[in-house]
Design a protein around this motif. Sequence first.
Motif, mmCIF file in Angstrom:
data_model
loop_
_atom_site.group_PDB
_atom_site.id
_atom_site.type_symbol
_atom_site.label_atom_id
_atom_site.label_comp_id
_atom_site.label_asym_id
_atom_site.label_seq_id
_atom_site.Cartn_x
_atom_site.Cartn_y
_atom_site.Cartn_z
ATOM 1 N N ILE A 14 0.878 -1.162 0.000
ATOM 2 C CA ILE A 14 0.000 0.000 0.000
ATOM 3 C C ILE A 14 0.917 1.214 0.000
ATOM 4 O O ILE A 14 1.745 1.372 0.905
ATOM 5 C CB ILE A 14 -0.942 0.034 1.217
ATOM 6 N N ILE A 24 -2.813 0.134 -4.059
ATOM 7 C CA ILE A 24 -3.074 -1.034 -3.208
ATOM 8 C C ILE A 24 -3.049 -2.261 -4.113
ATOM 9 O O ILE A 24 -3.968 -2.475 -4.900
ATOM 10 C CB ILE A 24 -4.444 -0.953 -2.505
ATOM 11 N N GLU A 43 -9.742 -7.169 3.564
ATOM 12 C CA GLU A 43 -10.229 -5.798 3.546
ATOM 13 C C GLU A 43 -11.295 -5.664 4.645
ATOM 14 O O GLU A 43 -12.440 -6.073 4.461
ATOM 15 C CB GLU A 43 -10.818 -5.451 2.182
ATOM 16 N N TYR A 100 -6.931 -2.551 6.373
ATOM 17 C CA TYR A 100 -6.551 -3.828 5.788
ATOM 18 C C TYR A 100 -5.754 -4.649 6.800
ATOM 19 O O TYR A 100 -5.011 -4.099 7.612
ATOM 20 C CB TYR A 100 -5.713 -3.617 4.519
ATOM 21 N N LYS A 143 -6.416 -9.600 -6.184
ATOM 22 C CA LYS A 143 -5.216 -8.795 -6.414
ATOM 23 C C LYS A 143 -4.052 -9.603 -6.963
ATOM 24 O O LYS A 143 -3.240 -9.079 -7.724
ATOM 25 C CB LYS A 143 -4.793 -8.129 -5.103
ATOM 26 N N ASP A 147 -10.598 -1.249 -5.834
ATOM 27 C CA ASP A 147 -10.421 -0.782 -4.470
ATOM 28 C C ASP A 147 -10.651 0.717 -4.456
ATOM 29 O O ASP A 147 -10.955 1.313 -5.495
ATOM 30 C CB ASP A 147 -9.035 -1.147 -3.904
#
Length: 888
Positions: free
Chosen positions: A275, A284, A299, A305, A437, A675
């Motif tokens: 991040i 992120i 999350e 997070y 991700k 995000d």
Amino acid sequence: MKLTYFYNVNWYIDGNYLTTTGPSTNSMELSLTETTIMNAVGPGFMIRCGVLVSVLKESQKTDEVPGEEFFAGVKIEERTIHLPKGGSGEIVLKTTIPVACQYLERLPIHDQCQLTLEMGKMKIPECTGYVQGTTDCSNFLTSLTANGIFEPAEIRFPIVTLDINYNDNSVFDIDLRFGAHTSALWHNYVLPSVRVIVEDTEQHKSKWCYSHIDPHMKTTDGRYYEQQRNAGVYMMYINTEYDIEVQQKTKLCNNDRATCACGVAVRAGKDVFMINRCGSIHYIDFVHCGEGGILDVLEINSEKYRVLTPIGTRIEIRLYGGSYKGTMNIDIYMAPKDFNSIEGLCGTFDNDVNNEFLGSNGQQLPNANVFAESWRMDSGTQNTVLKEKNLFINPDRSLQSWKERNHLYCFCQNRAAKCSPSQYYTCLFSNNITPLKCHVSQGYRMKRETDTHMKELRRLFDLMNSVDPPTHYLYKRQAEAQNITAEDAHEACTGLINGSLAVQRYSDLSTSENSEQVINNCAYDVEVGGTLVWANAHVESYNDLVKNMIDLQPEYAANNTERINVFMANTCPSNCTGNGNCTLVDTSEEGVCVCDTFYHGADCSIDERNPLIIDDIETGGECDTAERSDDCQCFAIRSGAILRSIRCTVKTFKIFINGEEELVSEYRSNGSYEDIFTGACCSDLNKYDVDAFAVKYEVSASNDGISYGNIKTVFVFDSTCQSTAYDGNTNGTVVLNTTSGCFIENTCYFDGEISQMNTCLGCNASVNATGWSEAPCTTTTTNPTTTVEPMTSTEESTTTYAEPTTNTAEPTTNTAEPTKFTAEPTKTTAELSTTTAEHNINSLIAVAAGVPSAIIFALVVLIAFAVYFAKRRVQLKRSKDKCFSNRT
């Protein structure tokens, strides 16, 4: 004369008489057979014999002479194993008798005479503390074959604890059993279970280190210090046993009178999650995913997070917006496997507060400033080893895989092993964003696509390391600092901290924090920043501590439901900023803000009516189809506050070769949310749909579908023969690059590339960059075997062209092409069919040497149309692939 004696042998199993062998003078006749044992007992018993002797077979016998008792089977060295929490051990077994095997001589003995010893339960409890093996769940015993000599075997099963929370179970029974075997004695034999007692010293409980606000530091063993001297990158935590890292980046903040944490990077093996809010974009995402996702990133909400490492360390990251301008809190809660194994700004974690300032040189350092600087990792350090490990600067850092140096967690289920680097293998987290991700996994992309990803990643790193603020900051009105005295700041912070719910009514869950130290930290920030908003961040920190203690103690949570609900319902982020109400929701671990109309976000601080300002667009606005595997139709955008309701407007322009533009489409659609900082917008048309020299997109976005912000431009071009050009006002376009290739029939060709339809024509950009030029012809003679097996024939070519480098351009184009279709094999089929068609066309032209010229001319025209439509089908097929799935 030597006398011959007769012997009788009485056999006893587990103290009970079984049978008698004899009388006999032959030792083999006195032996106890497997068949006799099978009728009475399975392996794993105590056996002894007693011998009686007589001169004659039926004469008077002597009294029985007892023999020593002997264990026959597989002996478990320790039936009860004491294992320290976070530690490892072994289950050790030894064989005392051979394992007989019935085998066929015509087949390999190795395949027939192995006995499998299995460890584990039939069903593993889901996401609870447990004991697991670190290797395969099975070990093999080789049976004794004919004329073989018995050698006792030793079997070892390494085990390790799974440490999920503070209330993990401490007593476990591990099952051991043999698998199928030709010997009925050993077939599916179940051994006694092994009891493992995990001894928890509780030394990891309530132990955590942190970096708060600007940044106020606390080591794991409780030493407080300040790290406000120099902005940069620091090693906050490194587990030297498992090679897990947490790096922190700081920047100037609080009216440039202090430094604040703005970035955090967590690494385990080849996975790196980051991040970063330090530069001109907010980020992120996973920087690297070589392990496929062994860091579980949860999350909690859009501003909070939790990262879980494979050994159970948890990293809590809270993002602050508004007046805090991109700062964050980083809290690292220790796992049992961290004890005596960590270094960095978090100290040593050995329960000794007096040795916390251990520098990177292995020496105790005299003060906080020298200590912190020793863990510096950027250009300001002389430590080249640390500098090379800097995850914020070097996206190309070489990383060692987890299994090269660390054990795995092997979950034995249904007699099969499932091994994972992470102890959370059996956990299902509904808010786990790792699968979303971690989309650039090793082995799932071809080299060309990986190169494209790395190129984009390097561009993003440049933006994250920029000193320029994000564009959306320029549109925000900044509150002016007030003149607050030290006395007023201390008084205000005392009231807020001591009056908070966490301190007043839940101090039993926050005893590991020093309230006076927090008040002093708060007063400093308020005085320097000139605003009381900084005090709220310290209250949030206290609340987060209580919430983590609740989460780590599920037994406490289960027995204090009402008390916990009261706390959660009154500690929403920033008290919902006055734009909503705090409430409990079953699907959330914490209190949730129910925002008023128009307001959104974890703390209701985002007004959907504010125009959405795009800080950056994927590729920086230059999408080169020669490098990318998609069709450059969808683009990731980055901003400061993207909502799930994001809407996009994309204008598509056709660019002509003379530089003129024509609006083709204006397309409004729902955007894609990833995000709070990342979304995506798509056009309804791609380059092939527009069928132009080049394409320009103008992209804008909105959170409410009404208030759109700035416009970001994207040029779609092919660097084979095109490039972008900008004037002094940064207005851009796409131009023909006559130094690299030709643009012919809406297609780019390399300089020197030969036409597929006429080998006497080629691209000569210096002569004609928009049409074919004459080129030395290439003639092909076909081997006679071609007529029999055209698909497998070999062709012998003679070339009249003396310059061999001209022909090298053609294979280069074809080699790059297949890498575009890794994700969708069906596209490769289309591409290959086109290539095959062109190959057959060249063969037909060569064969037609004796055909009249008029027929040849007609044939060439038909072939030209066939090739054109084949290529067009490939282009159209490519256009259906949306590029957001291939986004960096």
